[in-house]
Design an enzyme around this catalytic site. Sequence first.
Site, mmCIF file in Angstrom:
data_model
loop_
_atom_site.group_PDB
_atom_site.id
_atom_site.type_symbol
_atom_site.label_atom_id
_atom_site.label_comp_id
_atom_site.label_asym_id
_atom_site.label_seq_id
_atom_site.Cartn_x
_atom_site.Cartn_y
_atom_site.Cartn_z
ATOM 1 N N ARG A 1 3.971 9.870 -11.425
ATOM 2 C CA ARG A 1 2.950 10.666 -12.097
ATOM 3 C C ARG A 1 3.298 12.157 -12.028
ATOM 4 O O ARG A 1 3.091 12.898 -12.974
ATOM 5 C CB ARG A 1 1.589 10.420 -11.422
ATOM 6 N N GLU B 1 10.911 -5.117 -3.661
ATOM 7 C CA GLU B 1 9.922 -5.883 -2.904
ATOM 8 C C GLU B 1 10.449 -7.303 -2.711
ATOM 9 O O GLU B 1 10.852 -7.954 -3.671
ATOM 10 C CB GLU B 1 8.590 -5.892 -3.660
ATOM 11 N N ASN C 1 -1.804 4.319 2.593
ATOM 12 C CA ASN C 1 -1.991 4.935 1.276
ATOM 13 C C ASN C 1 -1.733 6.437 1.325
ATOM 14 O O ASN C 1 -1.057 6.998 0.466
ATOM 15 C CB ASN C 1 -3.416 4.674 0.779
ATOM 16 N N CYS D 1 -6.514 -6.336 3.445
ATOM 17 C CA CYS D 1 -7.725 -6.355 4.284
ATOM 18 C C CYS D 1 -8.819 -7.229 3.681
ATOM 19 O O CYS D 1 -9.759 -7.622 4.366
ATOM 20 C CB CYS D 1 -8.273 -4.950 4.469
ATOM 21 N N ALA E 1 0.803 -1.230 0.000
ATOM 22 C CA ALA E 1 0.000 0.000 0.000
ATOM 23 C C ALA E 1 0.837 1.281 0.000
ATOM 24 O O ALA E 1 0.730 2.110 -0.914
ATOM 25 C CB ALA E 1 -0.957 -0.016 1.192
ATOM 26 N N ALA E 2 1.678 1.458 1.014
ATOM 27 C CA ALA E 2 2.429 2.710 1.127
ATOM 28 C C ALA E 2 3.446 2.831 -0.012
ATOM 29 O O ALA E 2 3.556 3.877 -0.656
ATOM 30 C CB ALA E 2 3.137 2.779 2.479
ATOM 31 N N SER F 1 0.968 -4.530 -4.380
ATOM 32 C CA SER F 1 -0.302 -3.821 -4.554
ATOM 33 C C SER F 1 -1.523 -4.738 -4.467
ATOM 34 O O SER F 1 -2.241 -4.933 -5.430
ATOM 35 C CB SER F 1 -0.296 -3.114 -5.915
#
Lengths: 447, 447
Positions: free
Chosen positions: B21, B32, B304, B42, B10-11, B38
Amino acid sequence: MNFVIIGGDAAGMSAASRAKRTMADLNVVVLEKTEDVSYSACGMPYNIADADRKIEDLVVRKAQVFRDKQGIDLLTGHIVEVIDRKNRTVSGTIQYSGKSFRYAFDHLLIATGGRPKIPALPGFELPGVLALKSLDDGRKIKDYIREHCVQKVVIIGMGYIGLEMAEALRERGIKVEMAKPGPDLLPWMPRDLAQAVEQELAANAVPLHLGCEITGIEETDGQLQVVCKDRMLKANLVLVAVGIQPNSEIAVDAGIETGIGNAIAVNRNMQTSDPAVYAAGDCADAFHVVTGEKTWIPLALRANRAGWAVADNVCGKPTELDGIAGTAVFKVFDLQVARTGLCVEESRSYGFEAVEVVIKSSSRAHNHPGATPILVHLVGEKKTGRLLGAQMVGHESAAHRINAAVVALHNKMTVADFVQTDLAYAPPFGPVWDPLLTAANQLLKRL
Amino acid sequence: MNFVIIGGDAAGMSAASRAKRTMADLNVVVLEKTEDVSYSACGMPYNIADADRKIEDLVVRKAQVFRDKQGIDLLTGHIVEVIDRKNRTVSGTIQYSGKSFRYAFDHLLIATGGRPKIPALPGFELPGVLALKSLDDGRKIKDYIREHCVQKVVIIGMGYIGLEMAEALRERGIKVEMAKPGPDLLPWMPRDLAQAVEQELAANAVPLHLGCEITGIEETDGQLQVVCKDRMLKANLVLVAVGIQPNSEIAVDAGIETGIGNAIAVNRNMQTSDPAVYAAGDCADAFHVVTGEKTWIPLALRANRAGWAVADNVCGKPTELDGIAGTAVFKVFDLQVARTGLCVEESRSYGFEAVEVVIKSSSRAHNHPGATPILVHLVGEKKTGRLLGAQMVGHESAAHRINAAVVALHNKMTVADFVQTDLAYAPPFGPVWDPLLTAANQLLKRL
């Protein structure tokens, strides 16, 4: 000390109960013109939807309880005709006996509510042309449907009462058509959101006649016809739901000031232009927390809250109300519609440079079973970055989600601060970024 | 300029995507250690609940997309072992080839997440003793259930992951028992609310072994046994769900400061004690908006949001985060459990003189069909009248209703101001006085 209240519904009975609870020796007199007190007016469409339910199910507390258990002098069938401010009395006529009455007050609360607007056009007085505001209106509609085996209703107006009644009547298998002169369903909404409501109505077989200029209603062979410039709409019953107006004439006659929408003007203590005379509920105006200006949006929570505030002020506990955010939610079949604050047009009319966004999100997380689309519309102010309003439409959770925006409006939050709020997340209840946050993130880019 | 990110969930991926972007010429490298990036961690219990769903359904965006469409240098199977702050490099080993790698950074983000706590007791390393945090953990649990025809699971721990997994496993017809050493289910809740959760678990045939001191896990004849002081709990699979801990060792080794819960300490810009090194996600701490102090509550929205904030800071757009309110919601079968802010014990430990209230209200209006009870707990501060925390339990709407309290906490609202908020009302969605307002009205009397 005499505390006299004109009107025995939400505002009136809230004030009466709270005042008597606070000051047991206060003489509390409620003068109600009908026989019905303390009922859930907003529950009427849902009651009408069920032929087997009695309309009296909506009564929250019976008159007897107020009288016997709470010691309130609750007088039904009492029509107040004159407020004599100089002599501090109210007087009027008892409905059934025709006798007159007069009560002296130290404090007076006008909680006379509102009544449906009825267009001044031919035929709106015909039997079977009905409106919905009081419990007795609900009773009449229910009785009329049963007694006349109503199979088709035309609803004039497409506000929330009209829409809730469309659902209620379809629930009973009654055909429904809706008509209004204006070109748009829910004109305060962006078209994307309004279209979702239109689709829900279409999916439930409710045709909409928009831009339908109505010239009157006729009766032929026991059937009603709503006459429009370019069409005729047949019905067994016509429901007139084009809005309400405040019952403020009695205040005007007494020289009390009215303001926006002819509602009785009150300060933050609920006092009218005469400090001994309060007004609360659908007959009174309110401050809007976004504009700081007066507004008239007659809804139930404000009526209850204002009734309490009057009671506290009468009982010597000075209480001010901030005002309302213009929050309203309603259900259209399985769709939830919610709004708070200002729409774009309102924002501009109050001099805000409004910036808006519409986003489509989801009621549950990515790939979570049962997720449905949710549309969010936000309005912000270019100059200050402040959030001005929010609207949501969706089949799940829109009605409850709006409250985060409501609290933001009360706090005059900027959109930049709102996007930082730690809103709840779990996959069954929404995406990681709550739909409101996604919309706020998008709006922030435009501010 | 090189922006290196350790960790691709997430982060990490939020930061990578947003940075690339914003600055197309930024060299963004994500290292990773697993093959999964990604994904919705949850969502795992809800995926595990459905034998037919692939665990990979939870992947929000595939590695390929980050590489090909977004131009992010995403390297999976890359285990970072050393952060060399002096020379501004990270180095480590590639999982499958065993080859070493080294990357230079101008800005570094540590987004290493957390891992399940595993008690240092005998037998917790046995096959069939599993925990749930990473996608691979979810994959292993799903595979183990299928391959071993699991019919009975003991869950150690009764936090939200344990409770969500209890529901998931019951959904698949698997027997579940839950055990924990402490005497109370959800000890941060008032007993009335916790009892509602207990009843929901009982109604779904999930026995709770509270006060169960666990000494180890044994395997006999291919079956597992959780050994407690006073009982033995047999199972085909044991799920260890006693909380998580931050993966902060690599930061500690590099001389970066950690704080509460051994999480990496960050300022409001997400910078660690080394300004060129950021931390975000489950490995990092946060400010609490109620206390203003540091806290460690590892949850997805913060991860996030913090990832985005790091990206903005790296790209030269200074961004501070206020902090978190400690909002958490979860579903226990058909019950919704929600909290935000401080519970009573936390309030007192921070020096607040806490006053509390528990009320029972309804999810819909008086007499509205389908209404279910909703319990609300509020905590306020005696001295200032400020709202400190809220909790709700109910079968309907609790998860979304909590957000009004969340926004109130961010604004440091008093209870007196909160009771004035214009929360939404319509009969299908709640009583006139929203359950939160009813609770706030009661709390106000005690303040």
